[in-house]
Motif scaffolding. Structure first.
Motif: not given
Length: 226
Positions: A94-109
Motif C-alpha cells: 500500500a505504501a510502495a510505488e511498485v510491488t514486484a515478484s519473480v516466478c511463483t512469487g506472484s502467487l504470494v502476491l
C-alpha cells in the motif's frame, strides 16, 4: 531521502529469484537502498545448498518504495499461507510505488489479495494457478499492470529488475546495470522452443510441491487444486 527496495525472504525460496534481481538493483546509486526483509535475521534454508539471512525485519521496514517477492516451489506455497508475511506485504504494498515478484512469487502476491483483476505472469508450470487468485494469467517474460510488476520463471527476474531500474532511474542506469553484471545471454542450447515443451509432464511435480507446501493448510490446498 533514501528509497528502500525490499526483497522478501522466507524459508525454501529459490535463491536466484532473490539474488538475481538484488544484484541488478544494487547497481543503483545512493538514492536507493536494497534490503532483504524477513520475520527475523536468522539464516533460512533455500531450495539450493545455501542459506540466506535478512538484513532487516518486517517491523523495521514498513513503508518501502519497492517490494520484490521471490518465488520457489513448496516453500512458496507455504508462504501463501503465512499470515504474518501476507499482512506485512499488504501494508508494504500500500505504501510502495511498485510491488514486484519473480516466478511463483506472484502467487504470494495473489494470496495477499494484490492481483485481483490484474494481468500477471509466473513460472509456466504454475501459470494456471493465477486465476485462482483473481488474476489474468499471461504468458509473457514480465508484465506491468498498474503498480504491480511480475516476472516469469527464475531468470526472468533479471529482466524484470532491469525494467524496474529503467523505471526508477532511467534507461542509462538500466543499461549500466546490465553492463556491470554482463547480462548478455547466449545459452549453449539456444532459446527454449516452447512448442516442444511438455507442460503435462510437469504437472505431477507441481502438484507434489503444492501438497508439500500446503500440507497444514487444507483449505488453501483445496482452493488451488480444485
Amino acid at each position: 531521502m533514501t528509497k528502500t527496495i525490499a526483497y522478501v525472504l522466507y524459508p525454501g525460496l529459490t535463491a536466484l529469484d532473490l539474488i538475481g534481481p538484488l544484484t541488478v538493483t544494487a547497481a543503483l546509486d545512493g538514492e536507493y537502498e536494497s534490503v532483504v526483509v524477513a520475520r527475523d535475521l536468522a539464516a533460512l534454508d533455500t531450495d539450493a545448498a545455501v542459506r540466506l539471512g535478512a538484513t532487516a525485519t518486517f517491523d523495521q521496514v514498513t513503508a518501502p518504495h519497492v517490494v520484490v517477492v521471490p518465488g520457489g516451489t513448496a516453500g512458496t506455497f507455504a508462504a501463501c499461507a503465512d499470515e504474518e508475511l501476507l499482512r506485512w506485504l499488504r501494508t508494504a504494498s500500500a505504501a510502495a510505488e511498485v510491488t514486484a515478484s519473480v516466478c511463483t512469487g506472484s502467487l504470494v502476491l495473489g494470496a495477499a489479495g494484490l492481483l485481483e483483476g490484474r494481468r500477471a505472469t509466473t513460472h509456466w508450470g504454475f501459470r494456471h494457478l493465477l486465476p485462482k487468485f483473481g488474476a489474468v494469467a499471461v504468458a509473457e517474460r514480465w508484465v506491468r499492470d498498474g503498480d504491480v510488476l511480475t516476472a516469469a520463471g527464475v531468470s526472468a527476474g533479471i529482466d524484470m529488475a532491469l525494467q524496474l531500474v529503467r523505471e526508477l532511474a532511467g534507461e542509462q542506469a538500466a543499461r549500466l546495470s546490465q553492463l556491470v553484471i554482463e547480462y548478455d545471454p547466449e545459452p549453449p542450447l539456444g532459446p527454449i522452443d516452447w512448442s516442444e515443451v511438455d507442460t503435462a509432464a510437469f504437472a505431477p511435480f507441481g502438484e507434489a510441491a503444492l501438497r508439500e507446501g500446503l500440507a497444514d493448510h487444507p483449505e488453501l490446498l483445496a482452493r488451488l487444486t480444485g
